[in-house]
Design a protein around this motif. Structure first.
Motif, mmCIF file in Angstrom:
data_model
loop_
_atom_site.group_PDB
_atom_site.id
_atom_site.type_symbol
_atom_site.label_atom_id
_atom_site.label_comp_id
_atom_site.label_asym_id
_atom_site.label_seq_id
_atom_site.Cartn_x
_atom_site.Cartn_y
_atom_site.Cartn_z
ATOM 1 N N LYS A 78 -0.222 -18.190 -11.668
ATOM 2 C CA LYS A 78 0.937 -18.616 -12.448
ATOM 3 C C LYS A 78 1.835 -17.432 -12.781
ATOM 4 N N SER A 79 1.223 -16.276 -13.104
ATOM 5 C CA SER A 79 2.015 -15.103 -13.434
ATOM 6 C C SER A 79 2.834 -14.637 -12.226
ATOM 7 N N LEU A 80 2.243 -14.644 -11.059
ATOM 8 C CA LEU A 80 2.952 -14.219 -9.863
ATOM 9 C C LEU A 80 4.071 -15.185 -9.500
ATOM 10 N N ARG A 81 3.846 -16.468 -9.711
ATOM 11 C CA ARG A 81 4.886 -17.452 -9.379
ATOM 12 C C ARG A 81 6.035 -17.426 -10.399
ATOM 13 N N ASP A 82 5.746 -17.000 -11.624
ATOM 14 C CA ASP A 82 6.738 -17.074 -12.687
ATOM 15 C C ASP A 82 7.632 -15.840 -12.797
ATOM 16 N N VAL A 83 7.274 -14.745 -12.057
ATOM 17 C CA VAL A 83 8.074 -13.523 -12.210
ATOM 18 C C VAL A 83 9.412 -13.681 -11.496
ATOM 19 N N ALA B 217 0.823 -1.212 0.000
ATOM 20 C CA ALA B 217 0.000 0.000 0.000
ATOM 21 C C ALA B 217 0.855 1.259 0.000
ATOM 22 N N ARG B 218 2.029 1.206 0.652
ATOM 23 C CA ARG B 218 2.921 2.367 0.676
ATOM 24 C C ARG B 218 3.745 2.494 -0.600
ATOM 25 N N GLY B 219 3.665 1.482 -1.479
ATOM 26 C CA GLY B 219 4.438 1.513 -2.711
ATOM 27 C C GLY B 219 5.889 1.099 -2.531
ATOM 28 N N GLU B 220 6.203 0.490 -1.388
ATOM 29 C CA GLU B 220 7.581 0.060 -1.132
ATOM 30 C C GLU B 220 7.951 -1.183 -1.938
ATOM 31 N N LEU B 221 6.962 -2.006 -2.255
ATOM 32 C CA LEU B 221 7.177 -3.168 -3.102
ATOM 33 C C LEU B 221 5.858 -3.548 -3.745
ATOM 34 N N ASP B 222 5.933 -4.255 -4.874
ATOM 35 C CA ASP B 222 4.704 -4.749 -5.480
ATOM 36 C C ASP B 222 4.577 -6.229 -5.151
ATOM 37 N N LEU B 223 3.488 -6.825 -5.572
ATOM 38 C CA LEU B 223 3.243 -8.215 -5.208
ATOM 39 C C LEU B 223 4.300 -9.154 -5.775
ATOM 40 N N ALA B 224 4.740 -8.874 -6.996
ATOM 41 C CA ALA B 224 5.762 -9.726 -7.593
ATOM 42 C C ALA B 224 7.033 -9.721 -6.745
ATOM 43 N N GLN B 225 7.431 -8.553 -6.279
ATOM 44 C CA GLN B 225 8.608 -8.465 -5.415
ATOM 45 C C GLN B 225 8.381 -9.194 -4.099
ATOM 46 N N ALA B 226 7.170 -9.052 -3.544
ATOM 47 C CA ALA B 226 6.855 -9.715 -2.279
ATOM 48 C C ALA B 226 6.873 -11.227 -2.428
ATOM 49 N N VAL B 227 6.408 -11.724 -3.572
ATOM 50 C CA VAL B 227 6.448 -13.171 -3.822
ATOM 51 C C VAL B 227 7.890 -13.641 -3.918
ATOM 52 N N ARG B 228 8.716 -12.918 -4.661
ATOM 53 C CA ARG B 228 10.123 -13.303 -4.811
ATOM 54 C C ARG B 228 10.845 -13.297 -3.464
ATOM 55 N N ALA B 229 10.439 -12.372 -2.593
ATOM 56 C CA ALA B 229 11.084 -12.264 -1.282
ATOM 57 C C ALA B 229 10.541 -13.275 -0.280
ATOM 58 N N ARG C 128 7.568 -13.290 0.993
ATOM 59 C CA ARG C 128 6.644 -12.656 1.933
ATOM 60 C C ARG C 128 5.183 -12.935 1.606
ATOM 61 N N VAL C 129 4.930 -13.480 0.426
ATOM 62 C CA VAL C 129 3.579 -13.839 0.007
ATOM 63 C C VAL C 129 3.588 -15.269 -0.495
ATOM 64 N N GLU C 130 2.704 -16.103 0.047
ATOM 65 C CA GLU C 130 2.526 -17.469 -0.444
ATOM 66 C C GLU C 130 1.411 -17.468 -1.474
ATOM 67 N N VAL C 131 1.694 -17.990 -2.657
ATOM 68 C CA VAL C 131 0.731 -18.013 -3.754
ATOM 69 C C VAL C 131 0.339 -19.450 -4.054
ATOM 70 N N THR C 132 -0.963 -19.725 -4.047
ATOM 71 C CA THR C 132 -1.471 -21.023 -4.476
ATOM 72 C C THR C 132 -2.576 -20.790 -5.494
ATOM 73 N N GLY C 133 -2.906 -21.819 -6.230
ATOM 74 C CA GLY C 133 -3.945 -21.703 -7.248
ATOM 75 C C GLY C 133 -3.393 -22.006 -8.627
ATOM 76 N N ASP C 134 -4.315 -22.308 -9.554
ATOM 77 C CA ASP C 134 -3.928 -22.709 -10.900
ATOM 78 C C ASP C 134 -4.328 -21.700 -11.965
#
Length: 214
Positions: A209-214, A184-196, A198-204
């Motif tokens: 898939k886009s979030l897991r592949d970045v 929300a503060r613009g410090e990172l986007d979801l793709a960055q959070a996934v790579r770090a 900090r976000v667990e992504v599940t689903g097909d």
């Protein structure tokens, strides 16, 4: 009903502020982007607003064509407020306002109220941004503060909703409020959070898939 106050300026920005510039109006729109809401629900999720002010704003918004009020069929039989198509057109306005205000968010203060679904629009903005997935899809977000879901790319109807997704989501995101706040503060986007991590992504779905592949 008293006449609407006006800036009396021949300017589209001034005309827009004639309609939505009053205190609480845009936050009511934020809540109604989640679908029809009862008066008591709106009051509960707008801490700090008085009952008189909320009732006045809802009347103004109905008069100005931003909302409608209808009675639910039995057994509900309660009145709900919902956005008109013109009211829903304020979504990009709120997204842009949230982006502009991201630098003002800072850390949560002891007096700050919080509802999990208040993170819906920042996450929607991040999902629509570079590296966050494209197209339409249903995304469920799990936080300690509560679950909510997003209708990414939807052109009509609710943008978000409280609770788990009403059907199997295209993506399910699990994170903490600190990560949501950083997005929300613009410090990172979801793709960055996934790579770090900090976000667990599940689903097909395509979004997952886009979030897991970045």
């Amino acid at each position: 009903m008293p006449p609407r106050r006006s800036y009396d300026q021949f300017c589209s920005a001034a005309r827009a502020l004639d309609v939505v510039g009053d205190r609480w109006t845009l936050l009511i729109v934020r809540e109604l982007l989640g679908g029809p809401r009862r008066y008591t629900d709106l009051h509960a999720d707008l801490p700090g607003v008085s009952t008189d002010v909320l009732a006045s704003r809802l009347k103004d918004m109905e008069r100005d064509g931003l909302t409608t009020r209808r009675r639910l069929p039995p057994p509900g039989a309660a009145y709900v407020y919902e956005l008109t198509p013109r009211g829903r057109e304020l979504l990009p306005v709120l997204l842009a306002l949230g982006a502009w205000g991201s630098g003002e968010l800072g850390e949560r203060r002891p007096t700050d109220a919080l509802r999990a679904h208040w993170f819906a629009l920042p996450l929607l903005r991040s999902l629509a941004g570079e590296g966050g997935g494209e197209g339409e899809g249903l995304v469920e977000v799990r936080l300690e503060e509560g679950d909510f879901h997003l209708h990414v790319g939807a052109q009509e109807g609710p943008v978000h909703g409280d609770g788990p997704a009403p059907r199997t989501p295209d993506a399910r995101l699990s994170m903490d409020a600190g990560t949501c706040a950083a997005v929300a503060r613009g410090e990172l986007d979801l793709a960055q959070a996934v790579r770090a991590g900090r976000v667990e992504v599940t689903g097909d779905g395509a979004i997952a898939k886009s979030l897991r592949d970045v």
